[in-house]
Write a protein that holds these residues in place. Structure first.
Motif, PDB file in Angstrom:
ATOM      1  N   UNK A  18       0.782  -1.239   0.000  1.00 50.06           N
ATOM      2  CA  UNK A  18       0.000   0.000   0.000  1.00 50.06           C
ATOM      3  C   UNK A  18       0.813   1.288   0.000  1.00 50.06           C
ATOM      4  N   UNK A  19       2.132   1.179   0.215  1.00 51.42           N
ATOM      5  CA  UNK A  19       2.980   2.374   0.204  1.00 51.42           C
ATOM      6  C   UNK A  19       4.161   2.126  -0.718  1.00 51.42           C
ATOM      7  N   UNK A  20       4.242   2.945  -1.778  1.00 55.88           N
ATOM      8  CA  UNK A  20       5.274   2.728  -2.792  1.00 55.88           C
ATOM      9  C   UNK A  20       6.030   4.012  -3.078  1.00 55.88           C
ATOM     10  N   UNK A  21       7.289   3.854  -3.442  1.00 58.96           N
ATOM     11  CA  UNK A  21       8.127   4.971  -3.877  1.00 58.96           C
ATOM     12  C   UNK A  21       8.368   4.793  -5.369  1.00 58.96           C
ATOM     13  N   UNK A  22       7.899   5.764  -6.162  1.00 58.43           N
ATOM     14  CA  UNK A  22       8.054   5.707  -7.610  1.00 58.43           C
ATOM     15  C   UNK A  22       8.845   6.919  -8.084  1.00 58.43           C
ATOM     16  N   UNK A  23       9.386   6.809  -9.273  1.00 59.68           N
ATOM     17  CA  UNK A  23      10.104   7.929  -9.884  1.00 59.68           C
ATOM     18  C   UNK A  23       9.340   8.363 -11.122  1.00 59.68           C
ATOM     19  N   UNK A  24       8.727   9.560 -11.066  1.00 62.78           N
ATOM     20  CA  UNK A  24       8.012  10.118 -12.215  1.00 62.78           C
ATOM     21  C   UNK A  24       8.936  11.123 -12.900  1.00 62.78           C
ATOM     22  N   UNK A  26      11.680  13.385 -13.390  1.00 60.08           N
ATOM     23  CA  UNK A  26      12.691  13.998 -12.525  1.00 60.08           C
ATOM     24  C   UNK A  26      12.276  14.049 -11.058  1.00 60.08           C
ATOM     25  N   UNK A  27      11.063  13.580 -10.741  1.00 61.59           N
ATOM     26  CA  UNK A  27      10.540  13.775  -9.394  1.00 61.59           C
ATOM     27  C   UNK A  27      10.219  12.448  -8.704  1.00 61.59           C
ATOM     28  N   UNK A  28      10.612  12.328  -7.435  1.00 59.47           N
ATOM     29  CA  UNK A  28      10.210  11.151  -6.652  1.00 59.47           C
ATOM     30  C   UNK A  28       8.766  11.303  -6.197  1.00 59.47           C
ATOM     31  N   UNK A  29       8.025  10.216  -6.195  1.00 57.51           N
ATOM     32  CA  UNK A  29       6.605  10.237  -5.819  1.00 57.51           C
ATOM     33  C   UNK A  29       6.336   9.094  -4.849  1.00 57.51           C
ATOM     34  N   UNK A  30       5.700   9.411  -3.727  1.00 60.23           N
ATOM     35  CA  UNK A  30       5.270   8.386  -2.777  1.00 60.23           C
ATOM     36  C   UNK A  30       3.773   8.175  -2.971  1.00 60.23           C
ATOM     37  N   UNK A  31       3.373   6.938  -3.180  1.00 54.28           N
ATOM     38  CA  UNK A  31       1.974   6.612  -3.480  1.00 54.28           C
ATOM     39  C   UNK A  31       1.394   5.772  -2.350  1.00 54.28           C
ATOM     40  N   UNK A  32       0.309   6.234  -1.776  1.00 52.80           N
ATOM     41  CA  UNK A  32      -0.434   5.460  -0.779  1.00 52.80           C
ATOM     42  C   UNK A  32      -1.707   4.947  -1.419  1.00 52.80           C
ATOM     43  N   UNK A  33      -1.990   3.656  -1.260  1.00 55.19           N
ATOM     44  CA  UNK A  33      -3.147   3.081  -1.960  1.00 55.19           C
ATOM     45  C   UNK A  33      -3.944   2.134  -1.071  1.00 55.19           C
ATOM     46  N   UNK A  34      -4.246   2.606   0.133  1.00 60.59           N
ATOM     47  CA  UNK A  34      -5.104   1.840   1.027  1.00 60.59           C
ATOM     48  C   UNK A  34      -5.821   2.821   1.944  1.00 60.59           C
TER      49      UNK A  34
END
Length: 206
Positions: A18-24, A26-34
């Motif tokens: 449910x918690x992921x670190x992605x790279x979009x 040039x920018x880091x993105x933390x995604x919460x999905x729960x």
């Protein structure tokens, strides 16, 4: 990410949690999905994550981030939120417009009954009903079918404008993730945003 980013992210969350670190770009993105992550970001630490990133959509479709949706957190945002809560969405004000909602719902039902036996696109009727409710509440009159505003915008054109606004505020513009590519407008979104901004510039002041 594919054509439907929300589904792609959902697929990734089922694999990585449910918690992921992605790279979009040039920018880091933390995604919460729960549900738990939503509470963490939107309730427990809402003041930290309340800002939205500055994107092309916010710049070109909301008057340079002046809309409450895209404006940065600060005195302006707090005042806009306060006005919305006290002047538009408080219980007393909403109750005072109940008769408008009832009248427009009855008008919708009459239209649907008159069109019985034919194939209908229900979302068009619902859009018109909602538009009539909003314009009667805000401007005191409704946006009649085929009636044009002072700047010549018809109902069908306005429907297209609203649909385009929702599309452009939900796209993944490459320039937002990789700023040095922004000037190229590789997907053509910036051109569409500027066109829409120009159309709304007149239509919203009618």
């Amino acid at each position: 990410m594919g054509a439907l980013p929300h589904r792609s992210i959902h697929t990734l969350s089922k694999r990585y949690g449910p918690l992921m670190y992605l790279q979009f770009g040039s920018f880091p993105v933390v995604v919460g999905s729960s549900l738990e992550m939503a509470k963490f970001f939107l309730k427990t630490h809402d003041s930290v994550f309340i800002d939205r990133p500055k994107t092309a959509a916010g710049k070109y479709t909301t008057y340079n981030y002046s809309d409450i949706t895209w404006s940065p957190y600060g005195a302006y945002w707090r005042q806009a939120r306060k006005l919305c809560l006290t002047e538009l969405f408080n219980a007393k004000r909403l109750d005072s417009y109940e008769y408008i909602r009832k009248e427009e719902m009855l008008a919708l039902l009459r239209e649907l009954h008159a069109a019985s036996g034919r194939v209908l696109v229900l979302k068009d009727y619902l859009f018109t009903m909602n538009l009539n409710v909003i314009t009667r509440m805000v401007m005191g009159k409704k946006y009649l079918h085929k009636e044009a505003t002072e700047d010549g915008t018809t109902l069908e054109e306005f429907k297209w404008m609203v649909g385009e606004w929702f599309v452009l505020n939900g796209v993944l513009n490459i320039g937002d993730s990789i700023p040095w590519l922004d000037w190229m407008d590789l997907q053509g979104y910036i051109k569409r945003m500027k066109k829409l901004s120009k159309m709304f510039g007149g239509g919203l002041r009618c």
